[in-house]
Write a protein that holds these residues in place. Structure first.
Motif, PDB file in Angstrom:
ATOM      1  N   VAL A 288     -36.521 -12.628   0.000  1.00 41.78           N
ATOM      2  CA  VAL A 288     -37.429 -12.985  -1.181  1.00 41.78           C
ATOM      3  C   VAL A 288     -36.433 -14.129  -1.751  1.00 41.78           C
ATOM      4  O   VAL A 288     -37.217 -14.891  -2.408  1.00 41.78           O
ATOM      5  CB  VAL A 288     -37.573 -12.028  -2.070  1.00 41.78           C
ATOM      6  N   ALA A 289     -35.156 -14.304  -1.790  1.00 46.15           N
ATOM      7  CA  ALA A 289     -34.575 -15.316  -2.489  1.00 46.15           C
ATOM      8  C   ALA A 289     -35.101 -16.860  -2.296  1.00 46.15           C
ATOM      9  O   ALA A 289     -35.454 -17.550  -3.264  1.00 46.15           O
ATOM     10  CB  ALA A 289     -33.164 -15.435  -2.089  1.00 46.15           C
ATOM     11  N   PRO A 290     -35.438 -17.405  -1.106  1.00 47.28           N
ATOM     12  CA  PRO A 290     -36.149 -18.743  -1.125  1.00 47.28           C
ATOM     13  C   PRO A 290     -37.697 -18.747  -1.814  1.00 47.28           C
ATOM     14  O   PRO A 290     -38.057 -19.972  -2.109  1.00 47.28           O
ATOM     15  CB  PRO A 290     -36.367 -18.847   0.305  1.00 47.28           C
ATOM     16  N   HIS A 291     -38.301 -17.785  -2.194  1.00 47.43           N
ATOM     17  CA  HIS A 291     -39.453 -17.675  -2.444  1.00 47.43           C
ATOM     18  C   HIS A 291     -39.547 -17.452  -4.279  1.00 47.43           C
ATOM     19  O   HIS A 291     -40.897 -17.655  -4.787  1.00 47.43           O
ATOM     20  CB  HIS A 291     -40.487 -16.683  -1.925  1.00 47.43           C
ATOM     21  N   VAL A 292     -38.402 -16.959  -4.564  1.00 49.20           N
ATOM     22  CA  VAL A 292     -38.439 -16.345  -6.377  1.00 49.20           C
ATOM     23  C   VAL A 292     -38.807 -17.789  -7.007  1.00 49.20           C
ATOM     24  O   VAL A 292     -37.898 -18.810  -6.962  1.00 49.20           O
ATOM     25  CB  VAL A 292     -37.148 -15.970  -6.638  1.00 49.20           C
ATOM     26  N   LYS A 293     -39.759 -17.718  -7.873  1.00 49.54           N
ATOM     27  CA  LYS A 293     -40.050 -18.843  -8.843  1.00 49.54           C
ATOM     28  C   LYS A 293     -40.033 -18.560 -10.231  1.00 49.54           C
ATOM     29  O   LYS A 293     -39.376 -19.166 -11.163  1.00 49.54           O
ATOM     30  CB  LYS A 293     -41.416 -19.336  -8.476  1.00 49.54           C
TER      31      LYS A 293
END
Length: 333
Positions: free
Chosen positions: A67-72
């Motif tokens: 999920v790290a690349p998608h956390v906003k």
């Protein structure tokens, strides 16, 4: 709630099947897949923006890397949970409060007879979590960066003053006290007030619209923005748009509503004429539409409440705001 589940082992998949069935029985929409590392990135990229919650059945590290690349943002990210293959622990990793991960973790743990591992400070200390409460009340959080200050004050044992434009039902939780002059929490629909306070806005305003044939969405947007500014109302407080049924298929009005995500409701002239109140009457409008005022009457009828702003007219458009009845609730209901 739309929940995506992913597992990585045979045992994890069997657990997922059981959990998926239990979640669906509880009224959720749940879907389960088993995949290898090469499919994980694709699955996460597809489900992270569209699901309300993701449940990884396996190691926490796998979930973190996925999920790290998608956390906003804490206001938009889905709840992310991890359940170990043996169903011993349920750990919320992301969006514990606003996304509902902590509450979902408790529900999943109950279904699996597991232990929920809640690490957020307010929950661990039994302190009022203002963001969790706001979500449950349907309030829109204008400045989420101010959540930290309110939580920090409560965790330090200090008092948080709040200001509400609405009547309050129930007893405020420990640490909250009404203070209209010095406050760090504001429950309002108006943009004026302490800019440093956490601002929570209920979606309670109805925009009533009358317009000429052929009005564009851009013209309506400009008029809407000007009226919001003039009235000092938050855009986030607006929940719907209403008008007369003669405008039910007006292209510009429909596009304006679609662009803003507003439901659009229309009423007949007879329904509008039946609305009681003191409205800005126009003989020309009455002859054209069958009712003496479209924007004010439709706003009041749609909201079920009271008129806030009188007809604002310009460029072949009329707009008015009405507000639905609303109470701030500190009860469990």
């Amino acid at each position: 709630m739309k929940i995506g589940l992913i597992s990585f082992t045979a045992g994890g998949y069997n657990l997922g099947v059981r959990l998926c069935g239990s979640l669906e029985a509880a009224g959720h929409e749940a879907g389960l897949v088993r995949c290898g590392d090469e499919q994980l990135g694709v699955w996460t990229a597809e489900h992270f923006p569209g699901d309300n919650a993701l449940i990884f059945i396996g190691a926490a590290g796998i979930a973190v890397r996925a999920v790290a690349p998608h956390v906003k943002s804490k206001t938009s990210d889905p709840a992310v949970l991890v359940v170990d293959d043996n169903a011993h622990f349920v750990v919320p990793l992301l969006s514990g409060h606003i996304g509902g991960a902590n509450e979902l973790a408790g529900a999943v743990a109950k279904l699996l007879e597991a232990i929920p591992v809640i690490t957020t400070a307010t929950d661990g200390g039994g302190i009022f979590a203002v963001d969790t409460w706001a979500v449950k009340q349907g309030l829109r959080i204008i400045n989420p960066e101010r959540i930290k200050r309110v939580s920090a004050l409560l965790l330090a044992g200090e008092t948080v003053g709040y200001r509400s434009l609405f009547p309050v039902v129930g007893t405020p939780p420990d640490g909250l006290i009404e203070n209209t002059k010095k406050y760090d929490l504001s429950i309002t629909f108006k943009t004026k007030g302490n800019p440093l306070a956490l601002r929570l806005v209920p979606p309670i305003l109805t925009l009533g619209v009358g317009c000429r044939k052929g009005v564009t969405a851009e013209e309506l947007e400009r008029g809407f923005a000007m009226l919001l500014s003039k009235a000092s109302f938050y855009r986030e407080a607006v929940v719907q748009v209403c008008s007369i049924d003669l405008k039910a298929e007006e292209p510009g009005l429909l596009e304006f509503c679609r662009a803003n995500g507003f439901p659009f409701k229309t009423f007949s002239s007879a329904q509008l004429n039946a609305v009681k109140g003191n409205f800005t009457a126009s003989e020309f409008v009455r002859k054209t539409t069958g009712t003496d005022n479209v924007c004010e009457r439709s706003a009041v009828l749609g909201s079920g409440g009271t008129l806030l702003t009188r007809k604002d007219a310009g460029n072949g458009m009329t707009m008015a705001f009405a507000m639905a009845p609303y109470w701030v609730r500190f009860t469990e209901e």
